[in-house]
Design a protein around this motif. Structure first.
Motif, PDB file in Angstrom:
ATOM      1  N   MET A   1       0.790  -1.352   0.042  1.00  0.00           N
ATOM      2  CA  MET A   1      -0.765  -0.123   0.106  1.00  0.00           C
ATOM      3  C   MET A   1       0.895   1.698  -0.275  1.00  0.00           C
ATOM      4  SD  MET A   1      -3.137   0.756   2.844  1.00  0.00           S
ATOM      5  CE  MET A   1      -4.218   2.342   2.399  1.00  0.00           C
ATOM      6  N   LYS A   2       1.083   2.095  -0.941  1.00  0.00           N
ATOM      7  CA  LYS A   2       1.056   3.323  -1.321  1.00  0.00           C
ATOM      8  C   LYS A   2       1.429   4.714   0.251  1.00  0.00           C
ATOM      9  CE  LYS A   2       1.100   4.243  -6.435  1.00  0.00           C
ATOM     10  NZ  LYS A   2       1.593   4.494  -6.870  1.00  0.00           N
ATOM     11  N   LEU A   3       2.557   5.047   0.236  1.00  0.00           N
ATOM     12  CA  LEU A   3       2.267   5.987   2.244  1.00  0.00           C
ATOM     13  C   LEU A   3       1.740   7.766   0.830  1.00  0.00           C
ATOM     14  CD1 LEU A   3       6.277   5.893   3.250  1.00  0.00           C
ATOM     15  CD2 LEU A   3       3.310   4.626   3.991  1.00  0.00           C
ATOM     16  N   ARG A   4       1.005   8.180   1.870  1.00  0.00           N
ATOM     17  CA  ARG A   4       0.573   9.547   1.417  1.00  0.00           C
ATOM     18  C   ARG A   4       1.594  10.259   1.260  1.00  0.00           C
ATOM     19  NH1 ARG A   4      -4.943  10.967   2.202  1.00  0.00           N
ATOM     20  NH2 ARG A   4      -5.171  12.335   0.061  1.00  0.00           N
ATOM     21  N   CYS A   5       2.045  11.646   0.815  1.00  0.00           N
ATOM     22  CA  CYS A   5       2.398  12.402   1.577  1.00  0.00           C
ATOM     23  C   CYS A   5       1.849  13.535   1.029  1.00  0.00           C
ATOM     24  CB  CYS A   5       3.599  12.798  -0.378  1.00  0.00           C
ATOM     25  SG  CYS A   5       5.306  14.144   0.108  1.00  0.00           S
ATOM     26  N   ALA A   6       1.568  15.143   1.735  1.00  0.00           N
ATOM     27  CA  ALA A   6       0.611  15.962   1.933  1.00  0.00           C
ATOM     28  C   ALA A   6       2.457  17.199   1.494  1.00  0.00           C
ATOM     29  CB  ALA A   6       0.598  16.637   2.693  1.00  0.00           C
ATOM     30  N   SER A  23      10.392   8.569  -9.213  1.00  0.00           N
ATOM     31  CA  SER A  23      11.322   7.856  -8.770  1.00  0.00           C
ATOM     32  C   SER A  23      11.211   7.393  -7.173  1.00  0.00           C
ATOM     33  CB  SER A  23      13.007   8.254  -7.543  1.00  0.00           C
ATOM     34  OG  SER A  23      12.523   9.657  -7.102  1.00  0.00           O
ATOM     35  N   VAL A  24      10.249   8.011  -6.566  1.00  0.00           N
ATOM     36  CA  VAL A  24       9.647   7.481  -5.582  1.00  0.00           C
ATOM     37  C   VAL A  24       7.792   7.721  -6.008  1.00  0.00           C
ATOM     38  CG1 VAL A  24      11.016   8.887  -4.080  1.00  0.00           C
ATOM     39  CG2 VAL A  24       8.601  10.252  -5.197  1.00  0.00           C
ATOM     40  N   ALA A  25       7.379   7.723  -7.074  1.00  0.00           N
ATOM     41  CA  ALA A  25       5.727   7.041  -7.576  1.00  0.00           C
ATOM     42  C   ALA A  25       5.458   6.192  -6.946  1.00  0.00           C
ATOM     43  CB  ALA A  25       5.520   7.909  -9.368  1.00  0.00           C
ATOM     44  N   ASP A  26       6.189   5.057  -7.198  1.00  0.00           N
ATOM     45  CA  ASP A  26       5.676   3.794  -6.603  1.00  0.00           C
ATOM     46  C   ASP A  26       5.131   3.229  -5.264  1.00  0.00           C
ATOM     47  OD1 ASP A  26       5.842   3.321 -10.036  1.00  0.00           O
ATOM     48  OD2 ASP A  26       7.957   1.801  -9.086  1.00  0.00           O
ATOM     49  N   ASP A  27       5.697   4.859  -4.657  1.00  0.00           N
ATOM     50  CA  ASP A  27       5.492   4.039  -2.828  1.00  0.00           C
ATOM     51  C   ASP A  27       5.145   5.326  -2.387  1.00  0.00           C
ATOM     52  OD1 ASP A  27       7.225   2.068  -3.012  1.00  0.00           O
ATOM     53  OD2 ASP A  27       8.967   3.525  -3.756  1.00  0.00           O
ATOM     54  N   VAL A  28       4.328   6.297  -3.147  1.00  0.00           N
ATOM     55  CA  VAL A  28       4.531   7.585  -2.648  1.00  0.00           C
ATOM     56  C   VAL A  28       3.133   8.508  -3.885  1.00  0.00           C
ATOM     57  CG1 VAL A  28       4.280   9.322  -1.390  1.00  0.00           C
ATOM     58  CG2 VAL A  28       5.891   7.672  -1.217  1.00  0.00           C
ATOM     59  N   ASP A  29       1.458   8.839  -2.938  1.00  0.00           N
ATOM     60  CA  ASP A  29       0.407   9.473  -3.201  1.00  0.00           C
ATOM     61  C   ASP A  29       1.716  10.872  -3.340  1.00  0.00           C
ATOM     62  OD1 ASP A  29       0.077   7.527  -5.410  1.00  0.00           O
ATOM     63  OD2 ASP A  29      -1.635   6.591  -3.823  1.00  0.00           O
ATOM     64  N   VAL A  30       0.981  11.304  -4.250  1.00  0.00           N
ATOM     65  CA  VAL A  30       1.347  12.928  -3.732  1.00  0.00           C
ATOM     66  C   VAL A  30       0.612  13.856  -3.852  1.00  0.00           C
ATOM     67  CG1 VAL A  30       3.024  14.910  -3.793  1.00  0.00           C
ATOM     68  CG2 VAL A  30       4.122  12.520  -3.872  1.00  0.00           C
ATOM     69  N   VAL A  31       0.192  14.754  -2.415  1.00  0.00           N
ATOM     70  CA  VAL A  31      -0.557  15.227  -2.801  1.00  0.00           C
ATOM     71  C   VAL A  31      -0.607  17.134  -1.955  1.00  0.00           C
ATOM     72  CG1 VAL A  31      -3.148  16.131  -2.091  1.00  0.00           C
ATOM     73  CG2 VAL A  31      -2.956  14.004  -2.105  1.00  0.00           C
ATOM     74  N   SER A  32      -0.803  17.620  -3.376  1.00  0.00           N
ATOM     75  CA  SER A  32      -0.343  19.240  -3.191  1.00  0.00           C
ATOM     76  C   SER A  32      -1.510  19.813  -2.323  1.00  0.00           C
ATOM     77  CB  SER A  32       0.202  20.069  -4.295  1.00  0.00           C
ATOM     78  OG  SER A  32       0.263  20.993  -4.134  1.00  0.00           O
ATOM     79  N   PHE A  33      -1.357  20.940  -1.013  1.00  0.00           N
ATOM     80  CA  PHE A  33      -2.663  22.036  -1.050  1.00  0.00           C
ATOM     81  C   PHE A  33      -1.958  23.034  -1.016  1.00  0.00           C
ATOM     82  CE2 PHE A  33      -2.836  18.256   2.317  1.00  0.00           C
ATOM     83  CZ  PHE A  33      -4.359  17.699   1.917  1.00  0.00           C
ATOM     84  N   SER A  34      -3.173  23.964  -1.510  1.00  0.00           N
ATOM     85  CA  SER A  34      -2.579  25.243  -2.555  1.00  0.00           C
ATOM     86  C   SER A  34      -3.193  26.093  -1.491  1.00  0.00           C
ATOM     87  CB  SER A  34      -3.396  26.067  -3.654  1.00  0.00           C
ATOM     88  OG  SER A  34      -4.353  25.457  -3.890  1.00  0.00           O
ATOM     89  N   GLU A  35      -4.024  25.681  -0.581  1.00  0.00           N
ATOM     90  CA  GLU A  35      -4.727  26.392   0.734  1.00  0.00           C
ATOM     91  C   GLU A  35      -4.083  26.680   1.918  1.00  0.00           C
ATOM     92  OE1 GLU A  35      -7.306  23.272   0.870  1.00  0.00           O
ATOM     93  OE2 GLU A  35      -5.667  24.101  -0.655  1.00  0.00           O
ATOM     94  N   HIS A  36      -3.406  27.906   2.570  1.00  0.00           N
ATOM     95  CA  HIS A  36      -3.534  27.381   3.970  1.00  0.00           C
ATOM     96  C   HIS A  36      -4.270  27.406   4.961  1.00  0.00           C
ATOM     97  CE1 HIS A  36      -0.248  28.856   6.942  1.00  0.00           C
ATOM     98  NE2 HIS A  36      -1.169  29.785   7.763  1.00  0.00           N
TER      99      HIS A  36
END
Length: 319
Positions: A1-6, A23-36
């Protein structure tokens, strides 16, 4: 199961494009937050499902209370190699690895001069008047050549600001508690006799100190009162070094000619914050570190940090 990165405070939505995350795409899902996220409750709710968090500079505090509310968090990466708003002891207690990234001093040096020159030559009001059909010339620019530039701090950034001042033909002096005449001479500048003497004698004062208990509130009402009526203050360092209420007071009274400020006690600034409407103020939304090269470095090193963590060999650890 992938890790999640904020990725926090990605206001320009560039975090995943200025660096290669493949290089980390197979292990990590990246979510970007544009709001503070303005409150700890909002932040805790948003990050509850994440194992990794990437945060910019010292904008978002990570006290013990927040870390305790993030049971999945295992890796926290902060841009730069110094961060005073992370509770490292709490991170260690909860098994959270904290890492940093490299950064460059060039962007804040350049922004310092953008603010100083913008103030000295009235760039914003003159440009706005030209665009809006206002008067053709309404200000008289302040000269730099032959004027005194006073630097509070002569570290990596302050010394480079000094070089530019010297190139403009300015008389450059510097002061900090541990600065010696020999170190100042190496940078081509003169050691001021005291903080007070620097403030009294300088036409432009620029702050380049690290925030600590010794520098917090270093420039208050008394110190601002020493500055000349025609002088300017620039702060691209840390907001807490300059008393914000005292600064607002001298700006409203016209006790100094102006201020260029890139750092604030609350970021982002609330819509009704008095710094948004203060007279004689050229303000920018903490852009000192915001440049293409710096962002590429931050996020490339964030990817490297994640990859190293996954391999069991964290790099650039903080704490």
């Amino acid at each position: 199961m992938k890790l999640r990165c904020a990725v926090l405070d990605d206001f320009q939505s560039v975090a995943t494009t200025v660096a290669d995350w493949s290089s980390v795409a197979d292990d990590v899902d990246v979510v970007s937050f544009s709001e503070h996220f303005a409150s700890e409750d909002e932040l805790a709710a948003a990050l509850a499902g994440f194992d990794i968090v990437v945060t910019l500079r010292e904008r978002v505090p990570f006290p013990a209370a927040l870390i305790e509310r993030l049971p999945r968090l295992r890796l926290l990466i902060a841009s730069g190699m110094r961060n005073s708003v992370i509770d490292y002891a709490a991170a260690e207690r909860h098994g959270v690895t904290v890492c940093g990234t490299a950064s460059t001093t060039t962007p804040p040096v350049e922004l310092t001069w953008a603010l100083l020159l913008g103030l000295a030559r009235g760039i914003v009001p003159e440009a706005n008047a030209l665009r809006d059909g206002g008067p053709w010339q309404s200000t008289v620019g302040a000269d730099l050549h032959g004027r005194r530039l006073g630097l509070l701090g002569l570290g990596k950034i302050g010394s480079r600001v000094a070089q530019v001042g010297l190139a403009f033909g300015m008389d450059v002096v510097a002061w900090s508690r541990n600065l010696t005449a020999e170190r100042a001479a190496e940078a081509g500048v003169v050691l001021a006799a005291s903080r007070e003497e620097l403030l009294e004698s300088s036409d432009f004062v620029s702050v380049h100190l690290v925030l600590s208990e010794r520098t917090r509130g270093l420039i208050g009402a008394k110190e601002l009162g020493l500055m000349r009526a025609g002088s300017y203050l620039i702060n691209t360092s840390r907001a807490a070094i300059v008393d914000q209420d005292a600064l607002l007071d001298v700006l409203h009274r016209g006790a100094i000619a102006g201020a260029g400020i890139d750092v604030f006690d609350v970021e982002p600034l609330p819509a009704d914050h008095p710094m948004r409407t203060a007279p004689r103020l050229l303000a920018t939304p903490h852009l000192g570190y915001v440049s293409q090269a710096n962002y590429a470095t931050y996020y490339t090193h964030a990817v490297e940090g994640i990859r190293a963590f996954l391999a069991g060999e964290p790099v650039r650890r903080l704490g």
